[in-house]
Design a protein around this motif. Structure first.
Motif, PDB file in Angstrom:
ATOM      1  N   SER A 217       0.826  -1.207   0.000  1.00  0.00           N
ATOM      2  CA  SER A 217       0.000   0.000   0.000  1.00  0.00           C
ATOM      3  C   SER A 217       0.860   1.256   0.000  1.00  0.00           C
ATOM      4  CB  SER A 217      -0.926  -0.003   1.218  1.00  0.00           C
ATOM      5  OG  SER A 217      -0.179  -0.052   2.424  1.00  0.00           O
ATOM      6  N   THR A 218       1.978   1.227   0.713  1.00  0.00           N
ATOM      7  CA  THR A 218       2.863   2.395   0.738  1.00  0.00           C
ATOM      8  C   THR A 218       3.565   2.573  -0.598  1.00  0.00           C
ATOM      9  OG1 THR A 218       3.241   1.923   3.084  1.00  0.00           O
ATOM     10  CG2 THR A 218       4.678   3.544   2.053  1.00  0.00           C
ATOM     11  N   MET A 219       3.958   1.486  -1.211  1.00  0.00           N
ATOM     12  CA  MET A 219       4.567   1.566  -2.541  1.00  0.00           C
ATOM     13  C   MET A 219       3.615   2.246  -3.519  1.00  0.00           C
ATOM     14  SD  MET A 219       6.208  -2.272  -2.779  1.00  0.00           S
ATOM     15  CE  MET A 219       7.440  -2.844  -1.601  1.00  0.00           C
ATOM     16  N   ARG A 220       2.351   1.841  -3.471  1.00  0.00           N
ATOM     17  CA  ARG A 220       1.367   2.433  -4.383  1.00  0.00           C
ATOM     18  C   ARG A 220       1.133   3.904  -4.067  1.00  0.00           C
ATOM     19  NH1 ARG A 220      -2.756  -2.774  -4.228  1.00  0.00           N
ATOM     20  NH2 ARG A 220      -1.783  -3.934  -5.949  1.00  0.00           N
ATOM     21  N   ARG A 221       1.116   4.223  -2.776  1.00  0.00           N
ATOM     22  CA  ARG A 221       0.903   5.630  -2.387  1.00  0.00           C
ATOM     23  C   ARG A 221       2.072   6.502  -2.822  1.00  0.00           C
ATOM     24  NH1 ARG A 221       2.077   8.133   2.510  1.00  0.00           N
ATOM     25  NH2 ARG A 221       2.391   6.116   3.550  1.00  0.00           N
ATOM     26  N   MET A 222       3.283   6.009  -2.684  1.00  0.00           N
ATOM     27  CA  MET A 222       4.447   6.780  -3.106  1.00  0.00           C
ATOM     28  C   MET A 222       4.474   6.951  -4.630  1.00  0.00           C
ATOM     29  SD  MET A 222       6.160   7.800  -0.454  1.00  0.00           S
ATOM     30  CE  MET A 222       4.503   8.129   0.172  1.00  0.00           C
ATOM     31  N   ARG A 223       4.070   5.910  -5.323  1.00  0.00           N
ATOM     32  CA  ARG A 223       4.017   6.038  -6.779  1.00  0.00           C
ATOM     33  C   ARG A 223       2.973   7.074  -7.183  1.00  0.00           C
ATOM     34  NH1 ARG A 223       3.494   1.279 -11.397  1.00  0.00           N
ATOM     35  NH2 ARG A 223       4.060   2.645 -13.124  1.00  0.00           N
ATOM     36  N   ALA A 224       1.826   7.061  -6.519  1.00  0.00           N
ATOM     37  CA  ALA A 224       0.785   8.032  -6.826  1.00  0.00           C
ATOM     38  C   ALA A 224       1.230   9.457  -6.511  1.00  0.00           C
ATOM     39  CB  ALA A 224      -0.487   7.690  -6.056  1.00  0.00           C
ATOM     40  N   ALA A 225       2.109   9.606  -5.519  1.00  0.00           N
ATOM     41  CA  ALA A 225       2.616  10.932  -5.170  1.00  0.00           C
ATOM     42  C   ALA A 225       3.589  11.472  -6.202  1.00  0.00           C
ATOM     43  CB  ALA A 225       3.283  10.890  -3.797  1.00  0.00           C
ATOM     44  N   GLY A 226       4.100  10.588  -7.061  1.00  0.00           N
ATOM     45  CA  GLY A 226       4.977  11.033  -8.139  1.00  0.00           C
ATOM     46  C   GLY A 226       6.457  10.905  -7.869  1.00  0.00           C
ATOM     47  N   VAL A 227       6.858  10.032  -6.912  1.00  0.00           N
ATOM     48  CA  VAL A 227       8.280   9.881  -6.652  1.00  0.00           C
ATOM     49  C   VAL A 227       8.969   9.230  -7.849  1.00  0.00           C
ATOM     50  CG1 VAL A 227       7.897   9.711  -4.169  1.00  0.00           C
ATOM     51  CG2 VAL A 227       8.090   7.622  -5.530  1.00  0.00           C
ATOM     52  N   ALA A 228      10.263   9.505  -7.971  1.00  0.00           N
ATOM     53  CA  ALA A 228      11.046   8.985  -9.092  1.00  0.00           C
ATOM     54  C   ALA A 228      11.787   7.711  -8.751  1.00  0.00           C
ATOM     55  CB  ALA A 228      12.049  10.042  -9.558  1.00  0.00           C
ATOM     56  N   SER A 229      11.892   7.384  -7.453  1.00  0.00           N
ATOM     57  CA  SER A 229      12.684   6.234  -7.032  1.00  0.00           C
ATOM     58  C   SER A 229      12.185   5.754  -5.682  1.00  0.00           C
ATOM     59  CB  SER A 229      14.165   6.636  -6.941  1.00  0.00           C
ATOM     60  OG  SER A 229      14.954   5.591  -6.414  1.00  0.00           O
TER      61      SER A 229
END
Length: 248
Positions: A217-229
């Motif tokens: 869930s955190t991986m998906r949230r970070m991806r949705a936030a637009g992180v690059a890595s």
């Protein structure tokens, strides 16, 4: 800021998905910061493998997070009390040993698109680490991460190498620091990351990398936030969430 507009760190990378970075290798399968752990992470499709570096008594950079061997290896001695030769000769219960940074760099040969992310907690190992990178001809196969003091030491040695500035405070560093250091990434823990931070970083010419993200869930949230890595102890899970290498 539009994609590619230069800022303090140069053009911001725009990728179809975040980079998948393996934290100290694949530590749920193999002991962290060992050659089997790094090799397993590369085989699992890591875009980069984050490794930690300490110096031996004779100044050889080796893969180890802690200043002593106690937590990981059960030997209550500072790594700086041992020469590289004595450390290499030390075998532990599972037959593993503390590898040199040069050995980890050698594993990149079979993975031409992957990099090592070399994490330095302090400036002292910077010169020896960069020497090992240069001797391996791996200048374009690495990036460095760590706090400002350590990254300034790297920047003096390597004006163009990508840097990820580890940042444990809310918000974005002051412009003067970014102008002097020229990092590519702002590298906060995931608890400080949201879309607003990613947008503020972009306005400063930075992409955002974050750590250590082990829940789906955190991986998906970070991806949705637009992180690059994204850096994770669970590279297999992270790779499945982000999609295959080269995917969109």
């Amino acid at each position: 800021m539009s994609a590619g507009q230069p800022g303090a760190g140069g053009p911001v990378d725009v990728a179809p998905r975040p980079l998948a970075v393996a934290h100290r290798g694949d530590p749920y399968r193999f002991r962290e910061n060992t050659l089997p752990s790094v090799a397993a992470a590369l085989a699992a499709g890591a875009d980069a493998v984050e490794v930690d570096v300490q110096l031996t008594r004779d100044g050889v950079p080796v893969l180890l997070h802690d200043p002593t061997l106690k937590r990981l290896w059960g030997l209550d001695r500072p790594v700086r009390a041992l020469t590289a030769e004595k450390l290499a000769a030390q075998r532990f219960a599972d037959g593993q040993r503390v590898p040199a940074l040069a050995e980890a760099l050698g594993l990149l040969a079979d993975h031409p698109d992957a990099r090592l992310m070399i994490d330095l907690d302090e400036p002292a190992p910077a010169t020896a680490a960069w020497r090992a990178v240069s001797e391996a001809g791996a200048e374009d196969r690495v990036l460095f991460c760590g706090p400002a003091a350590a990254m300034f030491a790297v920047r003096e040695l390597a004006p163009e190498v990508p840097l990820a500035l580890t940042w444990k405070q809310p918000g974005v560093p002051v412009a003067a620091l970014l102008a002097d250091l020229r990092p590519r990434y702002l590298n906060p823990p995931f608890g400080l990351v949201d879309r607003a931070l990613v947008e503020r970083a972009a306005d400063a010419g930075l992409a955002v990398s974050t750590w250590t993200v082990d829940r789906r869930s955190t991986m998906r949230r970070m991806r949705a936030a637009g992180v690059a890595s994204l850096t994770s102890n669970r590279i297999g899970l992270l790779r499945s969430v982000l999609g295959p290498v080269g995917g969109h």
